[in-house]
Design an enzyme around this catalytic site. Structure first.
Site, PDB file in Angstrom:
ATOM      1  N   LYS A 184      -7.559   1.161  -2.898  1.00  0.00           N
ATOM      2  CA  LYS A 184      -7.154   0.776  -1.542  1.00  0.00           C
ATOM      3  C   LYS A 184      -7.356   1.934  -0.569  1.00  0.00           C
ATOM      4  O   LYS A 184      -7.716   1.732   0.596  1.00  0.00           O
ATOM      5  CB  LYS A 184      -5.687   0.331  -1.534  1.00  0.00           C
ATOM      6  CG  LYS A 184      -5.150  -0.062  -0.151  1.00  0.00           C
ATOM      7  CD  LYS A 184      -5.905  -1.237   0.471  1.00  0.00           C
ATOM      8  CE  LYS A 184      -5.430  -1.537   1.893  1.00  0.00           C
ATOM      9  NZ  LYS A 184      -4.102  -2.155   1.933  1.00  0.00           N
ATOM     10  N   LYS A 218       0.093   5.451   8.431  1.00  0.00           N
ATOM     11  CA  LYS A 218       0.792   5.638   7.154  1.00  0.00           C
ATOM     12  C   LYS A 218      -0.201   5.660   6.006  1.00  0.00           C
ATOM     13  O   LYS A 218      -0.167   6.547   5.145  1.00  0.00           O
ATOM     14  CB  LYS A 218       1.821   4.515   6.962  1.00  0.00           C
ATOM     15  CG  LYS A 218       2.663   4.612   5.686  1.00  0.00           C
ATOM     16  CD  LYS A 218       2.092   3.779   4.530  1.00  0.00           C
ATOM     17  CE  LYS A 218       2.213   2.297   4.793  1.00  0.00           C
ATOM     18  NZ  LYS A 218       1.750   1.499   3.616  1.00  0.00           N
ATOM     19  N   THR A 276       0.857  -1.179   0.000  1.00  0.00           N
ATOM     20  CA  THR A 276       0.000   0.000   0.000  1.00  0.00           C
ATOM     21  C   THR A 276       0.895   1.230   0.000  1.00  0.00           C
ATOM     22  O   THR A 276       1.573   1.518   0.991  1.00  0.00           O
ATOM     23  CB  THR A 276      -0.932   0.013   1.227  1.00  0.00           C
ATOM     24  OG1 THR A 276      -1.783  -1.132   1.187  1.00  0.00           O
ATOM     25  CG2 THR A 276      -1.797   1.267   1.236  1.00  0.00           C
TER      26      THR A 276
END
Length: 290
Positions: free
Chosen positions: A172, A240, A97
């Site tokens: 995502k 993150k 990701t």
């Protein structure tokens, strides 16, 4: 069966690479900590390599599942990076990701070398990786995706091409945005039940059968009730990811007020020492508030 390199053997990559080996693919693994690569070979056979380039040499597909933008650049670029050893026509599949920006940057470098590139972040957590039941959101050319999809099927519950390069990462982000608000709502509901003197198990049994039901409720309510968070997807990694979402929203003009708020709640959890706790630890913050 294909010759495959797998770069990154964390809680996700280790079982994902194992599924590829179990399907009969010829797998060579690389991990920054060599001991993990050695442990993987001991369990799954195959080979391990000292550098991404060594792992990627002669591979038809190179899969990566590392930490962040900089980690991805490190395994792709430079003399020891995978791109330096991949042969024209091979396909790089990134399960990390990361930002859509770094995806497009590396896809451009790959294209200039005659390599395919598919961004393919995953959702489903450690359990999904171990059970081969991940949701995979992909970006890249239709041809590259068509070649990579049968390989990814080894650990996919569903796999879809969402569009051009970067589209998988954008999808995502949608996933993480949805989870952030959902987990906060679940935490508040369970905290409210506690304060009201209700049985959490009985409340969940009832409301999970209606519109409030979710994967998070079914799979996390018990550990949330027991205040156990030493597993799953770490708060540090979620922050993150949410940072990427918020930065992208700033670029696109999207409004993410709930996501921004929950990101700050996760910051509070980090201050409590919960950086490595599962994301369901938002309830611990509420309990700390009284």
């Amino acid at each position: 069966m294909a010759r495959i390199a797998f770069l990154g053997l964390g809680v996700m990559g280790f079982p994902m690479a194992g599924h590829l080996a179990a399907k009969g693919h010829e797998v060579t693994v690389y991990n920054r900590t060599a001991a993990k690569a050695e442990a993987w070979v001991k369990r799954h056979k195959g080979d391990w390599a000292a550098t991404p380039a060594d792992a990627a040499r002669d591979a038809e597909f190179v899969m990566a599942c590392v930490g962040n933008d900089d980690d991805l650049r490190a395994v792709c670029l430079g003399d020891a990076g995978a791109f330096a050893a991949m042969t024209a026509g091979a396909v790089f599949v990134d399960h990390t990701t990361v930002s859509a920006q770094v995806t497009r940057e590396l896809a451009g470098v790959a294209a200039a070398q005659g390599l395919g590139f598919v961004d393919a972040p995953v959702s489903g957590g450690q359990a999904g990786a171990e059970n081969g039941q991940l949701s995979i959101m992909c970006g890249g050319s239709a041809d590259d995706y068509a070649r990579a999809e049968p390989v990814m099927a080894a650990y996919a519950r569903i796999c879809r091409r969402m569009g051009a390069s970067g589209a998988g990462q954008l999808a995502k982000m949608c996933n993480q945005i949805a989870i952030a608000g959902l987990v906060q709502g679940l935490s508040e509901a369970l905290h409210f039940a506690e304060k009201a003197g209700l049985s959490i198990s009985e409340v969940v049994e009832v409301i999970s059968q209606g519109a409030a039901g979710s994967w998070q409720m079914q799979n996390r309510y018990k550990t949330m009730e027991e205040n156990r968070f030493d597993f799953g997807f770490a708060v540090d990694w979620m922050r993150k990811d949410l940072g990427i979402c918020l930065a992208t929203a700033n670029d696109t003009g999207a409004s993410l007020p709930v996501t921004a708020l929950v990101d700050q709640f996760y910051k509070d959890v980090q201050k409590m020492g919960g950086g490595r706790w599962d994301t369901s630890s938002l309830i611990a913050r509420l309990r700390a508030l009284g």
